[in-house]
Structure formats: structure tokens, C-alpha cells
Design a protein around this motif. Structure first.
Motif, PDB file in Angstrom:
ATOM      1  N   THR A 148       0.843  -1.213   0.000  1.00 55.12           N
ATOM      2  CA  THR A 148       0.000   0.000   0.000  1.00 55.12           C
ATOM      3  C   THR A 148       0.866   1.246   0.000  1.00 55.12           C
ATOM      4  O   THR A 148       0.638   2.185  -0.768  1.00 55.12           O
ATOM      5  CB  THR A 148      -0.894   0.004   1.250  1.00 55.12           C
ATOM      6  N   ARG A 241      -7.053   0.226   1.318  1.00 58.19           N
ATOM      7  CA  ARG A 241      -7.569   0.749   0.056  1.00 58.19           C
ATOM      8  C   ARG A 241      -8.015   2.201   0.216  1.00 58.19           C
ATOM      9  O   ARG A 241      -7.739   3.045  -0.640  1.00 58.19           O
ATOM     10  CB  ARG A 241      -8.751  -0.118  -0.378  1.00 58.19           C
ATOM     11  N   THR A 245      -6.375   5.326  -1.779  1.00 55.28           N
ATOM     12  CA  THR A 245      -7.196   6.141  -2.694  1.00 55.28           C
ATOM     13  C   THR A 245      -7.113   7.612  -2.325  1.00 55.28           C
ATOM     14  O   THR A 245      -6.923   8.476  -3.184  1.00 55.28           O
ATOM     15  CB  THR A 245      -8.665   5.694  -2.618  1.00 55.28           C
TER      16      THR A 245
END
Lengths: 287, 396
Positions: A148, A241, A245
Motif C-alpha cells: 500500500t 484501500r 485512494t
């Protein structure tokens, strides 16, 4: 709000701490001899720069983080599941909705509001080109968190945390090292179920923190706690996530604003020039 | 160990470097600090005549500042090395274009003969990359953002390597699960040829990553690689793992096997020497025989009346179950009876290597039959009665 944020970021600056040009207030006397000062730039540049930085602060949800999640999506990712009632931390009681069959359920309405604040803050930090450090000590998700961090161009520390990393950084890394501007904890506890050392150290070094706190964690020293489940894979994947984003969105927005500002300044320079040649629209300008 | 390293810079000026830990920069730094302390001492003497300046020198304290060589410094050193190499070639009358490192070493040994025992203390002239230890470049850019995404862990190269290997592991497991679901998983397990290679040792890994590691880090890394090997991997993954293995020369291959010779009657035989203490022996082992051993012209039963010595002679043949199959003729001189027996045994074993398989050579080597015994008589020391025995201690 506008002057408050830089003051928060600059609060507690010791005279000995170096502040390179990327985090200086204009006209302030805090510049040190060795630090590069932006004084050489023209007045219009700093004016436009200030406008870029202040524009997001005028809106409550400039990056529209509300649309990224809903209470339903949090529920589907099992974010509401806490630990057993025996593991409950005293300071997490306000965030707990209730307990079912001895398992604590986290109040997702509160989670949603806290998460929105946390994501908004993360976006602002990313917009202002701050360094974001993802910290976790749960070995199950180390790989995911490092991926990530790499995908959004930020940094991760999901390994053994050395003692003086934040408090003794100049000695460990070098005299001109830059510390993270935001620390995101995906797991607040370490492998022996004690609070992670970085929580206390970030508070000592005046670094704001965002943390996913489970029902057995201490939310006290964390600036933007998000009461949520940190043990289930769907939940941690959802949060990774979301952060990815939001950070990418904020960086993209910053690039757009800078491009827009460059375009406007170029048009302004052409406008200030001779009035005889009609203003040309140059299609080759980069957007 | 401080060693003078010679680089010929300029016409005839030689500058001496110190190898390894202490560098010219540090020496200059020491001189500068010495000069500064002298100035402050003088200043304090002038200004504060009441105080006595006490010079405290730290003894036995290693330098806490780690030597950092700037890139420009290293580049300059490389240029000087190349110029010096050409000068040296001209001096030795050889072609500067084809002057290799071996030629440089020979030239330095010729020009600067040294009687020092420590090889590392002798004058050397090597490429600066081999002399100055590898340094880490600055880790962050102008805006302060570090380049590596794992910079804040303190060991970015090591942890990114672990991350990569774990990523490969997950990928292979996923691939295998997919194949297993379709039923296409190949059942056979090919045993990889791990013999003849060893894992990197911790120091080699540290050198590869330019980072300090702890023992646990190293152990974890090797465990991860071994786990990767247990899964059936593609050739690409195997190549990746081979990067962390070093070949180990098999000891038995180093054993010099004597060539088989043939005498006038066409009998195959092989000769070899052996030594033990101060006894020297030479043995000739014939391939086909009836187990007769002749020592200095006499039968071994007469030459070695003691059973123990004859057992020593029997040992190599007994080990390989070839007791009555070979004939031996040997000559021996020097030493005592036991030393002569040991010398002949070694000579016979080495000669026997020509007639046996490689595995049997390896077994003999592991049994210690092919190793010369290094023990020699220890000299008597003055003030003692013997090598170790002291004179009787008298209380008064």
C-alpha cells in the motif's frame, strides 16, 4: 483555520531544529542559517503558492472523502467486530455500541464520522506534500501494508521498531533527516499487546497520528482515532484501500492545482506584455 | 592493520595512504584537531593565566565518527590510480594499455621489496574501490523526502529484500493453488542440486546489502529462502535463489591423484611420498599382488617387530577391504619406528588413490588417511625442563 494548521505543524519547533524551505512560514524569523530559504522567489510566486495551500482549507470536504465509504460498506468488511468483553479497554467504552454473545460491537456511526475526519486530514497532509508513514506490528499484514505504502508513494514501517527512531533520528539517520509529518497506525498494539512505542514517540515529537483503534487499544495519544476492527483481513484491506485512494487523490489534486496555476501565470504574463499582438491561445501548454 | 598503499601521482612524488580504517582524511582531521587544540591551549594560556591547561587525551577510545568519503574524493582517487598505473607501466617498460592488476602487483613487489611477515602490511596498489569501503549515498532528495519507501525502518535494503522474497513466495503459492484446483499440479518433486553450494554467510550478506544485520535477521532471511526452495519454483526463481548461494569446492577433488605408471613387465604401479615427524618415506604400490610389503629391502615383519607399527601399515588396505590384493615396496629414512610407520602409511594411502574410485578417495580423506600429521616435536624452552615440564617448584 488557515493560520491554525501551519501553527499546529510548526508548534514546538526547537531553535536547534532545522526547517528547510518546504515547511517555512513566509516572513517568519524561524529560518536558520543553513536552511534554504524561498526568499529568492518573486512575490507573485509566493502569492500563488499561498493560494494553492489555502484553497482546500476553505472547504470542509475538499477531497470528497465521504463518497469512498458508507456504513454499509464498513459493515460488510466486518469493521464493527471487536474483541471479547474481557479485553475491552476502559477508554474505548464510548465507541462501543454494545456487546453480543460477549463480543463487543463497535458503533459504526461514530466510526464513520471519525474515519471521515481522519481521511480528510490525511488528504490535506498528502496535498501539502507531507511524509506519511504507515506503522503496524501485525505480521499478518506486513506485506499488504508495505505494498500500500509503495503504491501511493509514501513510507511504511511494519517491522521491528528500533528505540530512538523518532526521538533520536538525527543520530540514527543523519543530521538533516526529515521526520514523517503524519503517522498512520493500522495496528496500535505490538506483538505483546502493549501500545506501540511510536504512539508515544509521535506525541513527543509533535507528529499528528491517525490510528485504527480496536476495543483493546488505548485511543488517548492518537490525534485522529478511528474505532474499528484491526484483526480481520477484509477490514484491514478496506482501510489500506481507503488510505491509498485518498492519498493518490490528494496528490493528483495538487498536481492539477499546480498545473492550473502555471497555466494562469503564463496567461497573465502574456496579458501583461504588449497589447498590440492579440492574445494567442497556445495549444502546446502542458495541462 | 595500517598498510602503506602506493600510488604514483605526478612525476616522482609518492603519497602514502593508510589502508582500511584510517584514511588520509581522518589523519588530516587529526592534525587539524591537534592544531585547533594547540591554538585553544595557547589562547587559554594567554587569556586565563590563572587556569592551568590540562591536556586530556583519550586513550584506547576508537574514533566515533564514521569515515565518510565523498563521491568527488573517490573519483579523484580513481583518476590518480589510473594515472599512476600508466606511470608504473612506463617505468617498468611495459605497454600502459595492457597493464593488468597482476602486473601492478609484480611491479610493486619489485620496486618495494618488503620483509614484513604480515601480507596486509606490505605496500599495495589497488583500485580505490577495493581499498575504500563501500559507502551509502545520501538517502533523501532536496525536499527531504527519502528515496526508499522503507527508509524509516533503518535497514531499507534488507527489509525490501525480505519483502520481495515473501512476495515471490505468495505468488508461487497462489499459482500452485490455481494449478491444484484445476488438477494440473505436477506430482514429482525434483531434488535440486544443493550439494556443492552453501548459503551466504552473514558477513557476505552485509557486504551485499551495505547494511549491518543482526543474527536473527540473517537466520530469518535464510529460513525464508529455504521455504522458497521447498516449493517447486520456476527457473527464474531458482536463478534468484542461486544469487544467495556460493559454491563450495568439494574437498576430495583437491586430492592430487598420482598417475598410474607401468614397469618393464607391464605391471601397473603408482609411487608417492609421505612424511611424519622427521621420517620420510616413498612407497610404490603395485595394482595386482599378494599383500607383500617390503621396507628398505627387508620384509615388513622383520623391519617392524612391533604389532602396532604393522597395523598402521595395514590400515589403508584394511579400510578398503583390499588386504591381500596389492604389493608394496617402500623406502624410509629418519624418525623413529612409529614415525616411520606413519610416514609409510601416508605414502601408501596416497599411492593407493590411483587405483580406487572417487568415492573411496573421499572416504579415505574423511577417515584421515590422506591428511599429513602436522605434529612435530616441540622445542625445549629455557627455564623449563622440557617443552612443557617445569622445574620442581620449591616453596622456599
Amino acid at each position: 483555520m488557515a493560520p491554525a494548521l501551519p501553527r499546529l505543524l510548526l508548534a514546538g519547533a526547537r531553535p536547534g531544529r532545522r526547517w528547510p524551505g518546504w515547511l517555512q512560514t513566509h516572513g517568519s524569523g524561524r529560518t536558520l542559517a543553513g536552511a534554504p530559504a524561498p526568499a529568492a522567489s518573486e512575490p507573485e510566486d509566493s502569492e500563488a503558492h499561498r493560494k494553492i495551500l489555502e484553497e482546500p482549507l476553505r472547504h470542509s470536504d475538499f477531497f470528497n472523502v465521504k463518497e469512498l465509504f458508507s456504513v454499509k460498506s464498513l459493515f460488510d468488511a466486518r469493521v464493527h467486530l471487536g474483541h471479547k468483553a474481557g479485553c475491552r479497554h476502559r477508554f474505548m467504552e464510548p465507541y462501543i455500541f454494545g456487546s453480543r454473545l460477549d463480543q463487543d460491537i463497535i458503533d459504526l456511526e461514530q466510526t464513520a464520522s471519525h474515519l471521515q475526519l481522519a481521511l480528510n486530514f490525511t488528504a490535506h497532509v498528502a496535498y501539502r506534500k507531507g511524509i506519511i508513514l504507515f506503522v503496524s506490528r501485525n505480521r499478518q499484514f506486513t506485506h499488504l501494508i508495505e505494498n500500500t505504502a509503495r503504491d501511493c508513494g509514501e513510507y511504511a514501517h511494519a517491522r521491528y521498531f528500533k528505540g530512538g527512531l523518532l526521538t533520536n533520528a538525527p543520530l540514527l539517520f543523519g543530521p538533516t533527516v526529515r521526520l514523517p509529518d503524519l503517522i498512520i497506525f493500522l495496528h496500535t498494539l505490538n506483538n505483546v499487546f502493549e501500545p506501540h512505542v511510536a504512539v508515544r514517540d509521535a506525541a513527543k515529537m509533535n507528529i499528528p497520528t491517525v490510528g485504527i483503534v480496536d476495543t483493546n487499544c488505548n485511543p488517548c495519544l492518537i490525534t485522529y482515532p478511528v474505532p474499528a476492527n484491526d484483526d480481520s483481513p477484509p477490514s484491514v484491506q478496506l482501510f489500506c484501500r481507503l488510505f491509498r485512494t485518498v492519498i493518490n487523490r490528494a496528490k493528483e489534486k495538487r498536481r492539477q492545482m499546480e498545473a492550473l496555476q502555471r497555466l494562469q501565470s503564463a496567461k497573465g504574463a502574456e496579458g501583461h506584455g504588449a497589447a498590440d499582438p492579440p492574445p494567442r491561445v497556445d495549444a502546446n501548454r502542458p495541462l | 592493520m595500517a598498510a602503506p598503499c602506493v600510488s604514483c601521482a605526478g612525476a616522482l612524488s609518492y603519497r602514502l595512504f593508510l589502508l582500511g580504517r584510517v584514511s588520509l582524511a581522518r589523519r588530516q582531521g587529526l592534525w587539524q584537531t591537534a592544531a585547533a587544540s594547540l591554538q585553544t591551549a595557547i589562547g587559554s594560556q594567554i587569556l586565563r593565566l590563572m587556569h592551568t591547561t590540562v591536556v586530556t587525551t583519550k586513550k584506547n577510545v576508537p574514533a566515533s565518527r564514521c569515515e565518510t568519503y565523498t563521491e568527488d574524493f573517490i573519483k579523484k582517487q580513481i583518476e590518480e590510480f589510473n594515472i599512476g598505473k600508466r606511470h608504473l607501466a612506463n617505468m617498468m617498460g611495459e605497454d600502459p594499455e595492457t597493464f593488468t592488476q597482476e602486473d601492478i602487483d609484480r611491479a610493486i613487489v619489485y620496486l618495494f621489496p618488503s620483509g614484513l611477515f604480515e601480507k596486509r602490511a606490505r605496500p599495495i596498489m589497488k583500485h580505490p574501490e577495493q581499498i575504500f569501503p563501500k559507502q551509502r549515498a545520501i538517502q533523501w532528495g532536496e525536499d527531504g523526502r527519502p528515496f526508499h519507501f522503507l527508509f524509516y525502518t533503518g535497514k531499507p535494503s534488507y527489509y525490501s529484500l525480505m519483502h520481495e522474497v515473501y512476495g515471490k513466495l505468495l505468488q508461487i503459492e497462489k499459482h500452485q493453488n490455481q494449478l491444484r484446483a484445476k488438477g494440473l499440479l505436477p506430482e514429482k518433486t525434483e531434488t535440486k542440486d544443493l550439494i556443492g553450494s552453501r548459503w551466504l554467510i552473514k558477513e557476505e550478506l552485509e557486504e551485499m546489502l551495505v547494511e549491518k544485520l543482526s543474527d536473527q535477521d540473517y537466520v530469518r532471511f535464510i529460513q525464508l529462502l529455504e521455504k522458497l526452495l521447498t516449493l517447486q519454483c520456476d527457473p527464474a526463481e531458482e536463478k534468484f535463489v542461486q544469487k544467495f548461494r556460493r559454491s563450495v569446492a568439494i574437498q576430495s577433488k583437491k586430492q592430487l591423484i598420482e598417475p598410474v605408471q607401468y614397469d618393464e613387465q607391464g605391471r601397473a604401479f603408482s609411487t608417492s611420498e609421505g612424511r611424519r615427524k622427521s621420517a620420510k618415506a616413498e612407497a610404490v604400490v603395485y595394482e595386482h599382488g599378494s599383500g607383500r610389503i617390503t621396507v628398505n629391502g627387508a620384509d615388513y615383519l622383520l623391519y617392524f617387530p612391533i604389532t602396532q607399527d604393522r597395523e598402521q601399515l595395514m590400515f589403508p588396505f584394511h579400510f578398503l577391504d583390499r588386504l591381500g590384493k596389492h604389493d608394496v615396496t617402500c623406502t624410509v629414512s629418519g624418525g623413529g619406528r612409529s614415525a616411520q610407520a606413519g610416514a609409510i602409511r601416508l605414502a601408501m594411502a596416497k599411492a593407493l588413490c590411483s587405483f580406487i574410485t572417487e568415492d573411496e578417495v573421499e572416504w579415505m580423506r574423511q577417515a584421515g588417511l590422506l591428511t599429513p600429521d602436522p605434529r612435530v616435536r616441540e622445542r625445549k624452552k629455557p627455564g623449563q625442563e622440557g617443552a612443557r615440564r617445569k622445574f620442581t617448584w620449591k616453596k622456599r
